[in-house]
Write a protein that holds these residues in place. Structure first.
Motif, PDB file in Angstrom:
ATOM      1  N   MET A 138       0.855  -1.180   0.000  1.00  0.00           N
ATOM      2  CA  MET A 138       0.000   0.000   0.000  1.00  0.00           C
ATOM      3  C   MET A 138       0.897   1.238   0.000  1.00  0.00           C
ATOM      4  SD  MET A 138      -3.053   1.094   2.585  1.00  0.00           S
ATOM      5  CE  MET A 138      -3.840  -0.453   2.538  1.00  0.00           C
ATOM      6  N   THR A 139       0.583   2.173  -0.859  1.00  0.00           N
ATOM      7  CA  THR A 139       1.392   3.385  -0.974  1.00  0.00           C
ATOM      8  C   THR A 139       1.100   4.306   0.202  1.00  0.00           C
ATOM      9  OG1 THR A 139      -0.253   4.556  -2.255  1.00  0.00           O
ATOM     10  CG2 THR A 139       1.319   3.223  -3.490  1.00  0.00           C
ATOM     11  N   PRO A 140       2.026   5.154   0.528  1.00  0.00           N
ATOM     12  CA  PRO A 140       1.817   6.080   1.656  1.00  0.00           C
ATOM     13  C   PRO A 140       0.601   6.998   1.473  1.00  0.00           C
ATOM     14  CG  PRO A 140       4.135   6.083   0.987  1.00  0.00           C
ATOM     15  CD  PRO A 140       3.393   5.243   0.000  1.00  0.00           C
ATOM     16  N   THR A 141       0.288   7.384   0.242  1.00  0.00           N
ATOM     17  CA  THR A 141      -0.867   8.243  -0.015  1.00  0.00           C
ATOM     18  C   THR A 141      -2.157   7.496   0.302  1.00  0.00           C
ATOM     19  OG1 THR A 141       0.366   9.313  -1.790  1.00  0.00           O
ATOM     20  CG2 THR A 141      -1.996   9.683  -1.735  1.00  0.00           C
ATOM     21  N   ARG A 142      -2.258   6.263  -0.135  1.00  0.00           N
ATOM     22  CA  ARG A 142      -3.452   5.467   0.162  1.00  0.00           C
ATOM     23  C   ARG A 142      -3.579   5.193   1.654  1.00  0.00           C
ATOM     24  NH1 ARG A 142      -4.492   0.928  -4.444  1.00  0.00           N
ATOM     25  NH2 ARG A 142      -4.754   2.387  -6.159  1.00  0.00           N
ATOM     26  N   LYS A 143      -2.467   4.966   2.305  1.00  0.00           N
ATOM     27  CA  LYS A 143      -2.477   4.716   3.747  1.00  0.00           C
ATOM     28  C   LYS A 143      -3.001   5.946   4.490  1.00  0.00           C
ATOM     29  CE  LYS A 143       0.423   2.599   7.222  1.00  0.00           C
ATOM     30  NZ  LYS A 143       1.746   2.053   7.525  1.00  0.00           N
ATOM     31  N   LYS A 144      -2.571   7.120   4.092  1.00  0.00           N
ATOM     32  CA  LYS A 144      -3.038   8.366   4.712  1.00  0.00           C
ATOM     33  C   LYS A 144      -4.540   8.551   4.488  1.00  0.00           C
ATOM     34  CE  LYS A 144       1.245  11.007   4.501  1.00  0.00           C
ATOM     35  NZ  LYS A 144       1.930  12.156   3.927  1.00  0.00           N
ATOM     36  N   ARG A 145      -4.995   8.262   3.270  1.00  0.00           N
ATOM     37  CA  ARG A 145      -6.423   8.383   2.964  1.00  0.00           C
ATOM     38  C   ARG A 145      -7.246   7.412   3.810  1.00  0.00           C
ATOM     39  NH1 ARG A 145      -6.203   8.534  -3.570  1.00  0.00           N
ATOM     40  NH2 ARG A 145      -5.349  10.632  -3.776  1.00  0.00           N
ATOM     41  N   LEU A 146      -6.773   6.174   3.939  1.00  0.00           N
ATOM     42  CA  LEU A 146      -7.471   5.167   4.732  1.00  0.00           C
ATOM     43  C   LEU A 146      -7.555   5.593   6.195  1.00  0.00           C
ATOM     44  CD1 LEU A 146      -8.809   2.381   4.775  1.00  0.00           C
ATOM     45  CD2 LEU A 146      -6.549   1.397   5.208  1.00  0.00           C
ATOM     46  N   ILE A 147      -6.497   6.114   6.748  1.00  0.00           N
ATOM     47  CA  ILE A 147      -6.496   6.593   8.138  1.00  0.00           C
ATOM     48  C   ILE A 147      -7.461   7.769   8.289  1.00  0.00           C
ATOM     49  CG2 ILE A 147      -5.086   7.746   9.891  1.00  0.00           C
ATOM     50  CD1 ILE A 147      -2.732   5.984   8.940  1.00  0.00           C
ATOM     51  N   LEU A 148      -7.443   8.693   7.329  1.00  0.00           N
ATOM     52  CA  LEU A 148      -8.333   9.846   7.376  1.00  0.00           C
ATOM     53  C   LEU A 148      -9.802   9.424   7.305  1.00  0.00           C
ATOM     54  CD1 LEU A 148      -8.592  12.920   7.447  1.00  0.00           C
ATOM     55  CD2 LEU A 148      -8.476  12.906   4.964  1.00  0.00           C
ATOM     56  N   ILE A 149     -10.119   8.513   6.393  1.00  0.00           N
ATOM     57  CA  ILE A 149     -11.499   8.030   6.269  1.00  0.00           C
ATOM     58  C   ILE A 149     -11.918   7.305   7.546  1.00  0.00           C
ATOM     59  CG2 ILE A 149     -12.963   6.381   5.030  1.00  0.00           C
ATOM     60  CD1 ILE A 149     -11.446   7.200   2.475  1.00  0.00           C
ATOM     61  N   SER A 150     -11.019   6.502   8.113  1.00  0.00           N
ATOM     62  CA  SER A 150     -11.319   5.791   9.363  1.00  0.00           C
ATOM     63  C   SER A 150     -11.603   6.765  10.498  1.00  0.00           C
ATOM     64  CB  SER A 150     -10.155   4.873   9.745  1.00  0.00           C
ATOM     65  OG  SER A 150      -9.943   3.900   8.763  1.00  0.00           O
ATOM     66  N   LEU A 151     -10.819   7.815  10.603  1.00  0.00           N
ATOM     67  CA  LEU A 151     -11.024   8.813  11.662  1.00  0.00           C
ATOM     68  C   LEU A 151     -12.359   9.548  11.483  1.00  0.00           C
ATOM     69  CD1 LEU A 151      -7.443  10.324  12.081  1.00  0.00           C
ATOM     70  CD2 LEU A 151      -8.671   8.826  13.665  1.00  0.00           C
ATOM     71  N   VAL A 152     -12.709   9.874  10.238  1.00  0.00           N
ATOM     72  CA  VAL A 152     -13.977  10.545   9.967  1.00  0.00           C
ATOM     73  C   VAL A 152     -15.147   9.641  10.350  1.00  0.00           C
ATOM     74  CG1 VAL A 152     -15.482  11.423   8.131  1.00  0.00           C
ATOM     75  CG2 VAL A 152     -13.090  12.110   8.218  1.00  0.00           C
ATOM     76  N   VAL A 153     -15.078   8.369   9.955  1.00  0.00           N
ATOM     77  CA  VAL A 153     -16.150   7.426  10.284  1.00  0.00           C
ATOM     78  C   VAL A 153     -16.270   7.266  11.803  1.00  0.00           C
ATOM     79  CG1 VAL A 153     -16.838   4.990  10.133  1.00  0.00           C
ATOM     80  CG2 VAL A 153     -16.092   6.205   8.088  1.00  0.00           C
ATOM     81  N   MET A 154     -15.157   7.148  12.509  1.00  0.00           N
ATOM     82  CA  MET A 154     -15.197   7.030  13.975  1.00  0.00           C
ATOM     83  C   MET A 154     -15.765   8.300  14.605  1.00  0.00           C
ATOM     84  SD  MET A 154     -11.872   4.784  15.178  1.00  0.00           S
ATOM     85  CE  MET A 154     -10.947   6.220  15.506  1.00  0.00           C
ATOM     86  N   GLY A 155     -15.395   9.452  14.086  1.00  0.00           N
ATOM     87  CA  GLY A 155     -15.912  10.716  14.612  1.00  0.00           C
ATOM     88  C   GLY A 155     -17.415  10.826  14.442  1.00  0.00           C
ATOM     89  N   VAL A 156     -17.915  10.449  13.279  1.00  0.00           N
ATOM     90  CA  VAL A 156     -19.359  10.472  13.033  1.00  0.00           C
ATOM     91  C   VAL A 156     -20.062   9.484  13.968  1.00  0.00           C
ATOM     92  CG1 VAL A 156     -21.146   9.906  11.332  1.00  0.00           C
ATOM     93  CG2 VAL A 156     -19.197  11.320  10.673  1.00  0.00           C
ATOM     94  N   GLY A 157     -19.467   8.313  14.175  1.00  0.00           N
ATOM     95  CA  GLY A 157     -20.047   7.322  15.079  1.00  0.00           C
ATOM     96  C   GLY A 157     -20.122   7.821  16.512  1.00  0.00           C
ATOM     97  N   VAL A 158     -19.062   8.449  16.988  1.00  0.00           N
ATOM     98  CA  VAL A 158     -19.049   8.998  18.355  1.00  0.00           C
ATOM     99  C   VAL A 158     -20.074  10.123  18.482  1.00  0.00           C
ATOM    100  CG1 VAL A 158     -17.643  10.297  20.001  1.00  0.00           C
ATOM    101  CG2 VAL A 158     -16.678   8.293  18.863  1.00  0.00           C
ATOM    102  N   ALA A 159     -20.137  11.001  17.494  1.00  0.00           N
ATOM    103  CA  ALA A 159     -21.115  12.104  17.539  1.00  0.00           C
ATOM    104  C   ALA A 159     -22.541  11.566  17.550  1.00  0.00           C
ATOM    105  CB  ALA A 159     -20.904  13.042  16.361  1.00  0.00           C
ATOM    106  N   THR A 160     -22.811  10.526  16.756  1.00  0.00           N
ATOM    107  CA  THR A 160     -24.141   9.926  16.734  1.00  0.00           C
ATOM    108  C   THR A 160     -24.479   9.300  18.085  1.00  0.00           C
ATOM    109  OG1 THR A 160     -23.925   9.504  14.368  1.00  0.00           O
ATOM    110  CG2 THR A 160     -25.595   8.232  15.552  1.00  0.00           C
ATOM    111  N   ALA A 161     -23.523   8.608  18.692  1.00  0.00           N
ATOM    112  CA  ALA A 161     -23.746   7.989  19.998  1.00  0.00           C
ATOM    113  C   ALA A 161     -24.049   9.041  21.067  1.00  0.00           C
ATOM    114  CB  ALA A 161     -22.532   7.157  20.400  1.00  0.00           C
ATOM    115  N   ILE A 162     -23.321  10.135  21.051  1.00  0.00           N
ATOM    116  CA  ILE A 162     -23.565  11.211  22.024  1.00  0.00           C
ATOM    117  C   ILE A 162     -24.941  11.824  21.804  1.00  0.00           C
ATOM    118  CG2 ILE A 162     -22.837  13.552  22.687  1.00  0.00           C
ATOM    119  CD1 ILE A 162     -19.935  12.596  22.191  1.00  0.00           C
ATOM    120  N   PHE A 163     -25.309  12.063  20.554  1.00  0.00           N
ATOM    121  CA  PHE A 163     -26.624  12.627  20.233  1.00  0.00           C
ATOM    122  C   PHE A 163     -27.748  11.713  20.716  1.00  0.00           C
ATOM    123  CE2 PHE A 163     -30.246  12.709  17.298  1.00  0.00           C
ATOM    124  CZ  PHE A 163     -30.689  14.008  17.510  1.00  0.00           C
ATOM    125  N   LEU A 164     -27.655  10.419  20.431  1.00  0.00           N
ATOM    126  CA  LEU A 164     -28.703   9.484  20.824  1.00  0.00           C
ATOM    127  C   LEU A 164     -28.810   9.351  22.342  1.00  0.00           C
ATOM    128  CD1 LEU A 164     -28.294   6.722  18.108  1.00  0.00           C
ATOM    129  CD2 LEU A 164     -30.069   8.482  18.271  1.00  0.00           C
TER     130      LEU A 164
END
Length: 143
Positions: A1-27
């Motif tokens: 995996m290239t470093p650019t793809r690795k950075k994108r995967l980490i960024l997408i993972s962090l965004v998904v986790m952030g949305v999940g945490v925000a949804t849990a707090i809201f509910l």
């Protein structure tokens, strides 16, 4: 995996986790602030949230109004013509509060099966009745 793809995967993972945490707090916050509406029949069948405030609605039963001398405390019964619940409230009642009229109270049930109201809401004109109260009274009338 290239470093650019690795950075994108980490960024997408962090965004998904952030949305999940925000949804849990809201509910969680939404659940804690939810207030149920119950009829006197439901309350008499012990179908109400324990140790939480809820709304109780119906009609103020004729002849049930009792004022406690030298205080602002008042007792009355709320009915849906199927069951009655004794309500106790300390404070100034709305001007339109009277026997035979629709009312919604907010409070908690005590261990002695008396509803301790924190707030009392009365109808505000001659044609208005809270929708929950109207629905309950129609349901009880059909049974």
């Amino acid at each position: 995996m290239t470093p650019t793809r690795k950075k994108r995967l980490i960024l997408i993972s962090l965004v998904v986790m952030g949305v999940g945490v925000a949804t849990a707090i809201f509910l969680t916050a939404f659940k804690d602030n939810m207030m149920f509406f119950k009829s006197p029949t439901e309350v008499s069948q012990n179908d109400f949230p324990e140790n939480r405030s809820f709304r109780l609605g119906g009609m103020v039963k004729e002849g049930s109004l009792q004022r406690i001398d030298n205080s602002l405390k008042i007792r009355f019964s709320v009915t849906d013509y199927g069951a009655d619940v004794q309500v106790e409230y300390e404070g100034i009642l709305p001007d339109l509060f009277r026997e035979g009229q629709g009312v919604v109270t907010i409070g908690q049930m005590r261990e002695d099966n008396v509803f301790a109201a924190e707030e009392v809401l009365a109808k505000h004109d001659e044609n208005y009745m809270p929708p929950e109260v109207s629905n309950i009274l129609q349901t009880e009338a059909q049974q």
